[in-house]
Scaffold this motif. Structure first.
Motif: not given
Length: 432
Positions: A61-71, A155-164
């Motif tokens: 989670l911490a790494n994903n926040i630091a990296t930022g969303s791909p879209s 238009d779309v929003l994709i949630c539950d991204t904590d498993n990425v």
């Protein structure tokens, strides 16, 4: 597990605090709260789990926040909380009220406003996952609960991204039944990009046809036991329209949606799904369709959607002299067709062309560069308006050439070809 009440101030790793307003919901993984931070409303997901030394999920989670969303289509974690009594959570944006759960579309509680909205949703989903995979991530838990869609626009929003997670990393989450790749169901592989491709194909099939690609005659049973689930989705999956085996065909009165919709879509769309759920792809022996292939396919599909005089949208067969409206049955004559790059666009009033059509290096399906207009004085005359911001150059049917400046229109029947600057399109006035 901690239960936060209104007014509780949750400390975040960025040294700010999120103030709890109310509980929004609770699920298997955690509880979601409405919180306020810096005067703005957000959602806080608080996990039903304790952190341990070297907790992989927490570090991811911490790494994903630091990296930022791909879209921008992903509802990505924004801020990580501090650990409280061994527990933690993260802050994310709220999903606007006009976006509806994909599950509600499948249950027909919500319907799309048009065919274009359905195809736009498919384009948005495929593009988002293309960007995710290009950035080195796999989603790992694709299912119908991940998506919120605006019914009128697609238009779309994709949630539950904590498993990425990055390629090669597994967070111990296999996925949701009926969406997992067969090899994951059989527990011979952990989720990765290749299994994402299978799950994406299921999502796209359900988006278009509102039924499941593996659920037909042979899956009808009084009770879907764990053993049967392993058989139907893991060991012996079979596409409902497998051209070589019809033992799992849809059943009338049960699989009504796919029976009604399957034949309405153009052949090239059906062929792609037949490939995606072929035995070779189900077994992982052949490469599954990529995100990019799906994006090209849905761009092609949008290119042949027109509005019938009855008011409804329909698909045109661009290789036929006329096509029947899927709503009223009216026969619509084939209009001129712009053939450019890998696309063919029906030049019908109201139709738009995009940057992916007019820029050799672009696959941007969202920025409009041209639109087909009906003459106000002569309704039978159609023109293509340049809204690209740059000059176009047309070769006319009489052999001459002309410039089409930005915001100007060229009569479609007078043009043989258009040079968009970086690529050139030919106008097919008649079938070859």
């Amino acid at each position: 597990m901690a239960e936060f009440h209104r007014g509780y101030s949750v400390p975040l790793e960025n040294n700010k605090r999120a103030v709890v307003k109310e509980k929004l919901g609770e699920g298997g993984q955690g509880t979601v709260y409405l919180v306020e931070l810096d005067g703005e409303k957000y959602a806080l997901k608080w996990y039903h789990r304790k952190i341990n030394n070297g907790d992989k999920f927490y570090r991811n989670l911490a790494n994903n926040i630091a990296t930022g969303s791909p879209s921008e289509l992903f509802v990505w974690p924004k801020y990580l909380s501090r650990v409280i009594d061994g527990e933690y959570g993260y802050v994310m944006d709220l999903v606007p009220d006009n976006y509806k759960s994909f599950s509600d579309f499948l249950l027909t509680k919500v319907r799309f406003g048009s065919i274009t909205a359905v195809v736009t949703a498919a384009l948005n989903i495929t593009n988002a996952f293309r960007e995710l995979h290009r950035k080195g991530f796999s989603y790992q838990d694709l299912n119908d609960g991940n998506f919120f869609i605006e019914p009128k626009t697609g238009d779309v929003l994709i949630c539950d991204t904590d498993n990425v997670a990055p390629y090669g990393d597994s967070l111990g989450i296999a996925g949701k039944a009926r969406y997992m790749a067969p090899e994951v169901v059989r527990n011979i592989k952990v989720p990765d990009v290749m299994t994402d491709r299978f799950s994406l194909s299921v999502i796209l099939f359900r988006l278009l046809f509102l039924d499941h690609p593996l659920e037909g005659r042979r899956t009808l049973c009084p009770c879907l036991t764990e053993e049967l689930e392993h058989k139907f989705y893991g060991k012996y999956p079979l596409f409902i329209y497998d051209p070589e085996n019809d033992s799992n065909i849809p059943v009338r009165g049960v699989h009504c949606n796919v029976i009604r919709l399957w034949g309405l879509y153009p052949r090239f769309v059906r062929d792609m799904f037949i490939k995606a759920f072929s035995q070779a792809c189900l077994k992982g022996e052949t490469a599954r369709p990529t995100d990019n292939e799906w994006q090209i396919l849905f761009t092609r599909l949008r290119d042949c959607i027109v509005k019938c005089p009855c008011g409804g949208e329909t698909f045109l067969d661009l290789d036929a002299q006329e096509s029947k409206c899927v709503n009223c049955g009216m026969m619509i004559p084939r209009p001129p067709v712009l053939s450019v790059k890998k696309y063919r666009v029906a030049l019908f009033p109201g139709k738009k062309i995009y940057r992916c059509h007019t820029d050799i290096d672009s696959d941007d399906y969202s920025v409009v560069t041209g639109s087909v207009m009906r003459s106000q004085n002569r309704p039978g005359v159609w023109g293509l308006k340049n809204v690209s911001g740059a000059d176009w150059f047309a070769e006319l049917t009489d052999g001459s050439q002309t410039v089409i400046p930005d915001s100007k229109v060229i009569v479609v029947v007078k043009a043989d070809a258009i040079d968009f600057g970086t690529c050139k399109g030919k106008i097919e006035h008649k079938l070859q």
